[in-house]
Design a protein around this motif. Structure first.
Motif, PDB file in Angstrom:
ATOM      1  N   PRO A 103       4.307 -28.427 -40.315  1.00  0.00           N
ATOM      2  CA  PRO A 103       3.898 -29.518 -39.436  1.00  0.00           C
ATOM      3  C   PRO A 103       2.695 -29.211 -38.549  1.00  0.00           C
ATOM      4  CG  PRO A 103       5.680 -28.301 -38.421  1.00  0.00           C
ATOM      5  CD  PRO A 103       5.355 -27.586 -39.715  1.00  0.00           C
ATOM      6  N   SER A 104       1.733 -28.438 -39.044  1.00  0.00           N
ATOM      7  CA  SER A 104       0.631 -27.979 -38.203  1.00  0.00           C
ATOM      8  C   SER A 104      -0.209 -29.125 -37.656  1.00  0.00           C
ATOM      9  CB  SER A 104      -0.262 -27.017 -38.982  1.00  0.00           C
ATOM     10  OG  SER A 104       0.311 -25.732 -39.048  1.00  0.00           O
ATOM     11  N   ARG A 105      -0.947 -28.789 -36.600  1.00  0.00           N
ATOM     12  CA  ARG A 105      -1.819 -29.751 -35.951  1.00  0.00           C
ATOM     13  C   ARG A 105      -3.223 -29.676 -36.550  1.00  0.00           C
ATOM     14  NH1 ARG A 105      -1.163 -29.667 -29.682  1.00  0.00           N
ATOM     15  NH2 ARG A 105      -1.502 -31.904 -30.045  1.00  0.00           N
ATOM     16  N   GLY A 143       7.761 -22.990 -56.039  1.00  0.00           N
ATOM     17  CA  GLY A 143       8.310 -24.184 -56.661  1.00  0.00           C
ATOM     18  C   GLY A 143       9.183 -25.006 -55.739  1.00  0.00           C
ATOM     19  N   LYS A 144       8.709 -25.212 -54.499  1.00  0.00           N
ATOM     20  CA  LYS A 144       9.480 -25.983 -53.524  1.00  0.00           C
ATOM     21  C   LYS A 144       8.738 -27.263 -53.160  1.00  0.00           C
ATOM     22  CE  LYS A 144      12.513 -22.753 -53.426  1.00  0.00           C
ATOM     23  NZ  LYS A 144      13.871 -22.956 -53.974  1.00  0.00           N
ATOM     24  N   PRO A 145       9.439 -28.393 -53.072  1.00  0.00           N
ATOM     25  CA  PRO A 145       8.784 -29.616 -52.588  1.00  0.00           C
ATOM     26  C   PRO A 145       8.280 -29.399 -51.167  1.00  0.00           C
ATOM     27  CG  PRO A 145      11.168 -29.914 -52.775  1.00  0.00           C
ATOM     28  CD  PRO A 145      10.854 -28.599 -53.396  1.00  0.00           C
ATOM     29  N   LEU A 146       7.110 -29.950 -50.888  1.00  0.00           N
ATOM     30  CA  LEU A 146       6.409 -29.666 -49.639  1.00  0.00           C
ATOM     31  C   LEU A 146       6.112 -30.947 -48.883  1.00  0.00           C
ATOM     32  CD1 LEU A 146       4.643 -27.783 -47.762  1.00  0.00           C
ATOM     33  CD2 LEU A 146       2.759 -28.231 -49.362  1.00  0.00           C
ATOM     34  N   VAL A 147       6.467 -30.942 -47.592  1.00  0.00           N
ATOM     35  CA  VAL A 147       6.038 -31.988 -46.670  1.00  0.00           C
ATOM     36  C   VAL A 147       5.095 -31.334 -45.670  1.00  0.00           C
ATOM     37  CG1 VAL A 147       6.732 -33.672 -44.919  1.00  0.00           C
ATOM     38  CG2 VAL A 147       8.172 -33.305 -46.943  1.00  0.00           C
ATOM     39  N   VAL A 148       3.898 -31.880 -45.536  1.00  0.00           N
ATOM     40  CA  VAL A 148       2.879 -31.245 -44.708  1.00  0.00           C
ATOM     41  C   VAL A 148       2.142 -32.309 -43.921  1.00  0.00           C
ATOM     42  CG1 VAL A 148       1.127 -31.348 -46.543  1.00  0.00           C
ATOM     43  CG2 VAL A 148       0.950 -29.582 -44.779  1.00  0.00           C
ATOM     44  N   THR A 149       1.651 -31.930 -42.754  1.00  0.00           N
ATOM     45  CA  THR A 149       0.850 -32.858 -41.966  1.00  0.00           C
ATOM     46  C   THR A 149      -0.603 -32.815 -42.440  1.00  0.00           C
ATOM     47  OG1 THR A 149       0.715 -31.089 -40.317  1.00  0.00           O
ATOM     48  CG2 THR A 149       2.280 -32.881 -39.894  1.00  0.00           C
ATOM     49  N   ALA A 150      -1.347 -33.859 -42.091  1.00  0.00           N
ATOM     50  CA  ALA A 150      -2.707 -34.037 -42.605  1.00  0.00           C
ATOM     51  C   ALA A 150      -3.737 -33.325 -41.726  1.00  0.00           C
ATOM     52  CB  ALA A 150      -3.035 -35.520 -42.709  1.00  0.00           C
ATOM     53  N   PHE A 151      -3.512 -32.044 -41.443  1.00  0.00           N
ATOM     54  CA  PHE A 151      -4.518 -31.274 -40.713  1.00  0.00           C
ATOM     55  C   PHE A 151      -5.698 -30.997 -41.639  1.00  0.00           C
ATOM     56  CE2 PHE A 151      -1.451 -28.202 -42.429  1.00  0.00           C
ATOM     57  CZ  PHE A 151      -2.277 -27.291 -43.078  1.00  0.00           C
ATOM     58  N   VAL A 201       1.837 -36.434 -44.168  1.00  0.00           N
ATOM     59  CA  VAL A 201       2.071 -37.383 -43.080  1.00  0.00           C
ATOM     60  C   VAL A 201       1.096 -37.074 -41.946  1.00  0.00           C
ATOM     61  CG1 VAL A 201       4.515 -37.555 -43.694  1.00  0.00           C
ATOM     62  CG2 VAL A 201       3.802 -35.925 -41.937  1.00  0.00           C
ATOM     63  N   PRO A 202       0.911 -38.009 -41.009  1.00  0.00           N
ATOM     64  CA  PRO A 202      -0.021 -37.762 -39.901  1.00  0.00           C
ATOM     65  C   PRO A 202       0.405 -36.574 -39.036  1.00  0.00           C
ATOM     66  CG  PRO A 202       0.499 -40.094 -40.075  1.00  0.00           C
ATOM     67  CD  PRO A 202       1.456 -39.374 -40.988  1.00  0.00           C
ATOM     68  N   CYS A 203      -0.573 -35.938 -38.411  1.00  0.00           N
ATOM     69  CA  CYS A 203      -0.289 -34.870 -37.451  1.00  0.00           C
ATOM     70  C   CYS A 203       0.296 -35.451 -36.163  1.00  0.00           C
ATOM     71  CB  CYS A 203      -1.574 -34.110 -37.109  1.00  0.00           C
ATOM     72  SG  CYS A 203      -2.333 -33.190 -38.451  1.00  0.00           S
ATOM     73  N   ASP A 204       1.030 -34.628 -35.439  1.00  0.00           N
ATOM     74  CA  ASP A 204       1.494 -34.946 -34.089  1.00  0.00           C
ATOM     75  C   ASP A 204       2.317 -36.226 -34.035  1.00  0.00           C
ATOM     76  OD1 ASP A 204      -0.157 -32.793 -33.650  1.00  0.00           O
ATOM     77  OD2 ASP A 204      -1.567 -33.837 -32.340  1.00  0.00           O
ATOM     78  N   ASP A 205       3.146 -36.451 -35.046  1.00  0.00           N
ATOM     79  CA  ASP A 205       3.915 -37.690 -35.128  1.00  0.00           C
ATOM     80  C   ASP A 205       5.302 -37.375 -35.671  1.00  0.00           C
ATOM     81  OD1 ASP A 205       4.993 -40.201 -35.714  1.00  0.00           O
ATOM     82  OD2 ASP A 205       3.051 -41.052 -36.270  1.00  0.00           O
ATOM     83  N   GLY A 206       6.260 -37.172 -34.762  1.00  0.00           N
ATOM     84  CA  GLY A 206       7.604 -36.819 -35.168  1.00  0.00           C
ATOM     85  C   GLY A 206       8.271 -37.886 -36.010  1.00  0.00           C
ATOM     86  N   ALA A 207       8.024 -39.151 -35.693  1.00  0.00           N
ATOM     87  CA  ALA A 207       8.635 -40.240 -36.452  1.00  0.00           C
ATOM     88  C   ALA A 207       8.124 -40.252 -37.884  1.00  0.00           C
ATOM     89  CB  ALA A 207       8.357 -41.572 -35.767  1.00  0.00           C
ATOM     90  N   ALA A 208       6.816 -40.098 -38.063  1.00  0.00           N
ATOM     91  CA  ALA A 208       6.241 -40.077 -39.410  1.00  0.00           C
ATOM     92  C   ALA A 208       6.720 -38.867 -40.189  1.00  0.00           C
ATOM     93  CB  ALA A 208       4.715 -40.091 -39.329  1.00  0.00           C
ATOM     94  N   LEU A 209       6.844 -37.739 -39.512  1.00  0.00           N
ATOM     95  CA  LEU A 209       7.320 -36.530 -40.177  1.00  0.00           C
ATOM     96  C   LEU A 209       8.764 -36.709 -40.632  1.00  0.00           C
ATOM     97  CD1 LEU A 209       6.756 -33.615 -41.009  1.00  0.00           C
ATOM     98  CD2 LEU A 209       7.389 -32.895 -38.691  1.00  0.00           C
ATOM     99  N   ALA A 210       9.596 -37.295 -39.788  1.00  0.00           N
ATOM    100  CA  ALA A 210      10.987 -37.544 -40.165  1.00  0.00           C
ATOM    101  C   ALA A 210      11.071 -38.486 -41.358  1.00  0.00           C
ATOM    102  CB  ALA A 210      11.750 -38.126 -38.972  1.00  0.00           C
ATOM    103  N   ALA A 211      10.269 -39.541 -41.347  1.00  0.00           N
ATOM    104  CA  ALA A 211      10.282 -40.504 -42.456  1.00  0.00           C
ATOM    105  C   ALA A 211       9.840 -39.837 -43.754  1.00  0.00           C
ATOM    106  CB  ALA A 211       9.379 -41.682 -42.124  1.00  0.00           C
ATOM    107  N   GLY A 212       8.822 -38.993 -43.673  1.00  0.00           N
ATOM    108  CA  GLY A 212       8.356 -38.296 -44.869  1.00  0.00           C
ATOM    109  C   GLY A 212       9.382 -37.331 -45.413  1.00  0.00           C
ATOM    110  N   MET A 213      10.033 -36.591 -44.538  1.00  0.00           N
ATOM    111  CA  MET A 213      11.061 -35.650 -44.973  1.00  0.00           C
ATOM    112  C   MET A 213      12.216 -36.385 -45.640  1.00  0.00           C
ATOM    113  SD  MET A 213      10.934 -33.210 -41.571  1.00  0.00           S
ATOM    114  CE  MET A 213      12.401 -32.268 -41.948  1.00  0.00           C
ATOM    115  N   GLU A 214      12.660 -37.472 -45.015  1.00  0.00           N
ATOM    116  CA  GLU A 214      13.783 -38.221 -45.587  1.00  0.00           C
ATOM    117  C   GLU A 214      13.408 -38.835 -46.927  1.00  0.00           C
ATOM    118  OE1 GLU A 214      17.199 -41.506 -44.365  1.00  0.00           O
ATOM    119  OE2 GLU A 214      15.648 -40.946 -42.905  1.00  0.00           O
ATOM    120  N   HIS A 215      12.176 -39.323 -47.040  1.00  0.00           N
ATOM    121  CA  HIS A 215      11.727 -39.914 -48.303  1.00  0.00           C
ATOM    122  C   HIS A 215      11.779 -38.888 -49.429  1.00  0.00           C
ATOM    123  CE1 HIS A 215       9.502 -42.524 -51.010  1.00  0.00           C
ATOM    124  NE2 HIS A 215       8.635 -41.545 -51.234  1.00  0.00           N
ATOM    125  N   VAL A 216      11.315 -37.678 -49.160  1.00  0.00           N
ATOM    126  CA  VAL A 216      11.317 -36.632 -50.187  1.00  0.00           C
ATOM    127  C   VAL A 216      12.745 -36.211 -50.527  1.00  0.00           C
ATOM    128  CG1 VAL A 216      10.641 -34.255 -50.696  1.00  0.00           C
ATOM    129  CG2 VAL A 216       9.007 -35.810 -49.621  1.00  0.00           C
TER     130      VAL A 216
END
Length: 357
Positions: free
Chosen positions: A257-259, A275-283, A299-314
């Motif tokens: 979740p880097s900035r 070989g792991k699925p990856l959720v990453v911020t758009a730094f 997902v966008p940086c510095d956005d906990g809601a967007a990060l949560a939505a992305g993680m759940e989607h994956v």
């Protein structure tokens, strides 16, 4: 050709892990290398103990004893290439033209360029970083882009993984989220904790468990944030691990979740290699190397809601997970393989010696 590699860090971090990875790869590919690390450092105690290396004081950039030790080693070494990492080793290294040696400074971040200007050539691990160095006044013809590579995954026995799960109280049926990285502001862990707060405790009958792999100055505040958010019992603070292989094997997903200021992010390459699925911020580094929806969910940086939505989607989409894992492995083989990157360093060294000496 022989090369001398110098780094003055006292503790481990992403740059230091890359240093170990790079030296080991050079040796595997038959390159002759010498290594100089800080006396008593974690590199000296954990990664080069029992191996040929030099230990220098690297006390401060103004310390005459440190400067003398660096100069003496360079003079004694037969290596025509002297490659430095980070500011301290670079500032202590002073090689005048015409001495039969080339000073190459490798930058893995947007550091203050004044500490690096006296080098003869510069390597940046992203195109964006190289462009920034040139805009900062470094001559374009001596700035070179060579990206990082992922270390080949180390096999770990099933029994060892089972023992690790028992030790940290993670069940085989849990959904384990791995978040490697130093606990510093740029890594964005506070947004990950906020994301975990927004996620359900279970998805598809599987408990969510976050494993934070790292240590740093924000350990205390982050743990307090987790406590106040009511998710402390869902997080394992594993600390720094000199061998992260078992943790990557155990994980079901990697989150990074880097900035915006993050330069590249070796974690991206490690997630692909294992070989792991990856959720990453758009730094800025992720924007340069990932293909959103193909090899990473971005997902966008510095956005906990967007990060949560992305993680759940994956987590809820096994087909997406397989798609990203397959493409991530292709990216490692095609664009970030060890052999290709070492060949680029070998070619650069030959070019510099041909033109400089």
């Amino acid at each position: 050709m022989k090369s001398l590699h110098m780094i003055g860090s006292p503790r481990m971090g992403g740059a230091e892990r890359w240093f170990v990875r790079f030296i080991n790869a050079m040796l595997r590919h038959g390159e002759e290398v010498e290594v100089a690390v800080r006396r008593g450092s974690e590199l000296a105690r954990h990664h080069f103990a029992g191996r040929a290396h030099y230990e220098l004081p690297y006390s401060t950039v103004w310390d005459p004893f440190s400067r003398y030790a660096v100069s003496r080693l360079i003079a004694r070494s037969e290596a025509p290439i002297v490659q430095t990492y980070m500011g301290r080793a670079t500032r202590l290294t002073r090689i005048q033209p015409g001495r039969g040696k080339v000073h190459v400074a490798r930058l893995g971040g947007y550091y203050k360029l004044d500490a690096f200007r006296h080098a003869h050539a510069w390597i940046g691990n992203t195109k964006g970083l190289c462009d920034w160095m040139i805009r900062g006044g470094l001559p374009a013809k001596r700035v070179f882009h060579i990206t990082n590579f992922a270390e080949p995954p180390r096999a770990v026995a099933a029994e060892a993984l089972a023992a690790l799960r028992r030790r940290i109280a993670v069940r085989p049926e849990d959904w384990t989220i791995l978040a490697p990285g130093r606990l510093i502001d740029v890594k964005g862990h506070r947004y990950l904790i906020d994301a975990l707060r927004r996620l359900p405790a279970e998805i598809n009958g599987r408990r969510l468990r976050l494993v934070v792999l790292g240590d740093g100055e924000l350990a205390g505040p982050l743990k307090e944030q987790a406590r106040q958010a009511g998710v402390a019992e869902r997080i394992l603070w594993a600390g720094w691990q000199h061998d992260p292989a078992p943790w990557f094997h155990m994980a079901n997903m990697v989150v990074f979740p880097s900035r915006e200021a993050e330069t590249l992010g070796n974690v991206i390459l490690e997630a692909w290699a294992y070989g792991k699925p990856l959720v990453v911020t758009a730094f800025r580094g992720a924007r340069e190397i990932t293909r959103p929806g193909e090899d990473a969910w971005v997902v966008p940086c510095d956005d906990g809601a967007a990060l949560a939505a992305g993680m759940e989607h994956v987590i809820r989409n096994p087909d997406l997970q397989k798609h990203m894992v397959t493409n991530g492995l292709v990216r490692i083989e095609r664009d970030f393989s060890e052999a290709a990157i070492i060949a680029q360093y070998r070619g650069l060294y030959a070019k510099l010696l041909d033109h400089w000496i």
